[in-house]
Write a protein that holds these residues in place. Structure first.
Motif, mmCIF file in Angstrom:
data_model
loop_
_atom_site.group_PDB
_atom_site.id
_atom_site.type_symbol
_atom_site.label_atom_id
_atom_site.label_comp_id
_atom_site.label_asym_id
_atom_site.label_seq_id
_atom_site.Cartn_x
_atom_site.Cartn_y
_atom_site.Cartn_z
ATOM 1 N N VAL A 70 -4.204 -2.268 -9.442
ATOM 2 C CA VAL A 70 -4.116 -1.044 -8.657
ATOM 3 C C VAL A 70 -5.516 -0.598 -8.260
ATOM 4 O O VAL A 70 -6.388 -0.455 -9.111
ATOM 5 N N TYR A 108 -2.842 4.030 -2.793
ATOM 6 C CA TYR A 108 -2.862 3.045 -3.870
ATOM 7 C C TYR A 108 -2.582 1.681 -3.270
ATOM 8 O O TYR A 108 -1.549 1.465 -2.654
ATOM 9 N N ASP A 109 -3.522 0.777 -3.455
ATOM 10 C CA ASP A 109 -3.377 -0.608 -3.018
ATOM 11 C C ASP A 109 -2.885 -1.391 -4.235
ATOM 12 O O ASP A 109 -3.616 -1.554 -5.213
ATOM 13 N N LEU A 110 -1.628 -1.816 -4.196
ATOM 14 C CA LEU A 110 -1.002 -2.508 -5.326
ATOM 15 C C LEU A 110 -0.890 -3.998 -5.030
ATOM 16 O O LEU A 110 -0.371 -4.389 -3.987
ATOM 17 N N TYR A 154 1.128 6.356 -14.953
ATOM 18 C CA TYR A 154 0.727 7.194 -13.827
ATOM 19 C C TYR A 154 1.934 7.443 -12.926
ATOM 20 O O TYR A 154 2.684 6.513 -12.628
ATOM 21 N N ARG A 205 -10.260 1.307 -10.488
ATOM 22 C CA ARG A 205 -9.322 0.187 -10.598
ATOM 23 C C ARG A 205 -8.606 0.225 -11.933
ATOM 24 O O ARG A 205 -9.178 0.597 -12.951
ATOM 25 N N LEU A 250 3.461 7.733 -9.431
ATOM 26 C CA LEU A 250 3.062 7.134 -8.167
ATOM 27 C C LEU A 250 3.545 8.002 -6.998
ATOM 28 O O LEU A 250 2.748 8.729 -6.405
ATOM 29 N N GLU A 283 0.856 -1.176 0.000
ATOM 30 C CA GLU A 283 0.000 0.000 0.000
ATOM 31 C C GLU A 283 0.895 1.230 0.000
ATOM 32 O O GLU A 283 1.833 1.324 0.789
ATOM 33 N N PRO A 296 -7.148 2.550 -6.365
ATOM 34 C CA PRO A 296 -6.966 3.834 -5.697
ATOM 35 C C PRO A 296 -8.047 4.031 -4.634
ATOM 36 O O PRO A 296 -9.216 3.715 -4.859
#
Length: 128
Positions: free
Chosen positions: A76, A59-61, A123, A97, A125, A37, A78
């Motif tokens: 990803v 951002y949860d990756l 994007y 997403r 990050l 995260e 958000p």
């Protein structure tokens, strides 16, 4: 606009977050699945306080790998619940997403970048 790696956190937290992101990138490049995260503090540099975008974007990756196809990707998600977008001067943020093909360090731009994404090429990050 000012982007920093963590919200209201001492510099070692930014370092820790970047270290976790670097580990995530290394494992992704090795074909391993993982999760991290990343939080981004966004503060507008616009003079009018009523027209500022501000807050935190999370951002949860999640990295995935298909063994048969020998191909990986990053999912990803958000989380924008703590972010307020400026109405008159909106900034470009990932709003839903997204699936990206890679994440890397862009020394020229000075950011970690999500690239080869489904809806857009890339994007920003967090700053390096």
């Amino acid at each position: 606009m000012v982007l920093t790696g963590c919200t209201n956190a001492p510099p070692e937290s930014n370092y820790s977050q970047k270290k976790k992101l670097e580990q995530f990138i290394q494992e992704f490049n090795e074909g391993k699945e993982g999760k991290v995260e990343v939080s981004v503090n966004v503060e507008s540099t616009l003079p009018d306080p009523s027209d500022k975008h501000r807050g935190v974007i999370i951002y949860d990756l999640t990295s995935k790998y298909d063994e048969k196809a020998k191909e990986g990707w990053i999912e990803v998600v958000p989380i924008l619940t703590r972010f307020k977008q400026s109405q008159d001067n909106p900034i470009s943020v990932m709003e839903s997403r997204e699936q990206c093909g890679s994440i890397n360090r862009d020394e020229e731009r000075g950011y970690y970048m999500l690239t080869e994404c489904f809806h857009r090429w890339g994007y920003d990050l967090i700053p390096l």
